[in-house]
Motif scaffolding. Structure first.
Motif, mmCIF file in Angstrom:
data_model
loop_
_atom_site.group_PDB
_atom_site.id
_atom_site.type_symbol
_atom_site.label_atom_id
_atom_site.label_comp_id
_atom_site.label_asym_id
_atom_site.label_seq_id
_atom_site.Cartn_x
_atom_site.Cartn_y
_atom_site.Cartn_z
ATOM 1 N N ARG A 1 0.858 -1.182 0.000
ATOM 2 C CA ARG A 1 0.000 0.000 0.000
ATOM 3 C C ARG A 1 0.897 1.236 0.000
ATOM 4 O O ARG A 1 1.815 1.317 0.820
ATOM 5 C CB ARG A 1 -0.836 0.016 1.285
ATOM 6 N N GLU B 1 -6.919 -3.354 13.047
ATOM 7 C CA GLU B 1 -6.641 -2.097 12.336
ATOM 8 C C GLU B 1 -7.709 -1.036 12.640
ATOM 9 O O GLU B 1 -7.395 0.146 12.772
ATOM 10 C CB GLU B 1 -6.547 -2.355 10.827
ATOM 11 N N ASP C 1 0.289 -10.806 9.016
ATOM 12 C CA ASP C 1 -0.943 -10.023 9.195
ATOM 13 C C ASP C 1 -1.919 -10.223 8.034
ATOM 14 O O ASP C 1 -3.098 -9.937 8.163
ATOM 15 C CB ASP C 1 -0.605 -8.524 9.341
ATOM 16 N N GLN C 2 -1.393 -10.719 6.918
ATOM 17 C CA GLN C 2 -2.249 -10.869 5.731
ATOM 18 C C GLN C 2 -2.889 -12.253 5.603
ATOM 19 O O GLN C 2 -3.675 -12.492 4.686
ATOM 20 C CB GLN C 2 -1.444 -10.559 4.464
ATOM 21 N N LYS D 1 3.536 -5.244 15.471
ATOM 22 C CA LYS D 1 3.810 -5.106 14.044
ATOM 23 C C LYS D 1 4.448 -3.752 13.725
ATOM 24 O O LYS D 1 3.888 -2.701 14.056
ATOM 25 C CB LYS D 1 2.511 -5.255 13.255
HETATM 26 MG MG MG Z 1 -0.814 -3.260 5.926
#
Ligand code: MG
Ligand code: ATP
Length: 331
Positions: free
Chosen positions: A10, A113, A153-154, A197
């Protein structure tokens, strides 16, 4: 035929050492064995930067520079700018019927998030942000990717993609590919603040472009074992963020570092100075390569646009098959 990889970032900021060990090194190694697409996900970046489009726009180039600097080779890999492939947005709309709101709300990465973005979302998250895993499913499947190298995290997003693909295939009878996630040896690198993270959005990162002075200042601020106050106190490497980074940057020195820390023969300041030097030794050639690409913005921009054109033609082919299966092709 070579198997395909879809990966990407991103454009919310420059890339950091978490990306380097969590995703980029693997990405560079795999580009020789797979047909690789590196997506600069600007539409996804707008889901939590909609009020700052200038941040996203500026970082498209920064993220491209970071990828080039670590060794992504545009003759082997294809860069693509997400917003210039509107077919992805179209596929996202089709996929949005195949996922429930409660399923998205249960996604653990999205959940944490949203908590981190309290300031932005207050008590009510946007439809766009909640739905970003759906657009990620479209990114991956429109390129018919076999493999998706990601940080830990993905993983929930990959699971969500696989669920959407199964549902799509079940209803429309089209065989979309179910992609596999691939983790690196360092799937989740902690932030300088000890946050689980390191992230561009959390201001807790050492960036690939940071100069030696900045690296040193940041390393000095890294959270260490709170119980180790004096040099002679015995340390616990497992609760020390600096030690986590030593694992990535200090190679053969790690054994001595571990022994000395546990035995109380090592001060944190000395330990961090050694770490800063090791990080700088690793990042210096990357920084240099980055500067050289940064001095040729026109060439980099052309490379991004020609990659995007190639990627778009792949996306258009998939979309034609998708629309045929959904009875959306009109003569
Ligand atoms: Mg990210
Ligand atoms: P943002 O906070 O804007 O989401 P980010 O730091 O999470 O930024 P992304 O562009 O979302 O970065 O992620 C790019 C890739 O890098 C993903 O595969 C992600 O899993 C991986 N990655 C990001 N941060 C880390 C980390 N701290 N450790 C390991 N991998 C990471």
């Amino acid at each position: 035929m070579l198997k395909r990889i879809l990966t990407g970032d991103r454009p919310t900021g420059q890339l950091h050492i978490g990306h380097y060990f969590g995703a980029l090194t693997d990405r560079v190694a795999l580009q020789d064995k797979f047909e690789t697409y590196v997506l600069i996900a600007d539409v996804q970046a707008l889901t939590d930067n909609f009020n700052h489009p200038e941040i996203v726009r500026q970082n498209v180039l920064e993220v491209a520079l970071d990828n080039l600097a670590v060794g992504i080779d545009p003759t082997k890999s294809t860069f693509a700018i997400q917003s210039l492939i509107p077919e992805i947005a179209e596929l996202t709309v089709f996929y949005s019927n195949l996922v429930t709101i409660s399923r998205l709300q249960q996604n653990p990465t999205v959940k944490s998030e949203i908590k981190e973005k309290q300031l932005l979302f207050k008590n009510s998250v946007t439809y766009g942000f909640l739905g970003y895993p759906v657009s990620q499913a479209a990114d991956i499947t429109i390129f018919e990717a076999d493999l998706v190298p990601v940080g830990a995290d993905q993983l929930p997003q990959l699971e969500q993609t696989r669920e959407i693909v199964r549902k799509f295939n079940q209803i429309y009878g089209l065989i979309l590919k179910e992609p596999q996630a691939r983790l690196s040896n360092f799937p989740r690198i902690k932030g300088l603040d000890g946050n689980k993270k390191m992230s561009k959005s959390l201001a807790n990162a050492i960036y690939l472009a940071d100069n030696p002075k900045v690296i040193q200042e940041k390393v000095m601020s890294a959270v260490t074992d709170p119980a180790k106050v004096r040099l002679r106190d015995k340390g616990r490497p497992e609760v020390c963020t600096a030690y986590d980074y030593h694992k990535m940057f200090s190679g053969d020195e790690l054994r001595t570092i571990t022994q000395e820390c546990r035995a109380g023969n090592r001060g944190c300041v000395f330990c961090k100075e050694q770490l800063s030097q090791n990080i700088n030794t690793k990042l210096a050639p990357i920084r240099e390569k980055r500067q050289s690409f940064a001095s040729q913005p026109k060439t980099v921009k052309e490379m991004l646009l020609s990659g995007t054109a190639k990627a778009r033609s792949v996306a258009q082919k998939t979309m034609l098959r998708v629309k045929e299966s959904m009875l959306l092709v009109y003569p």
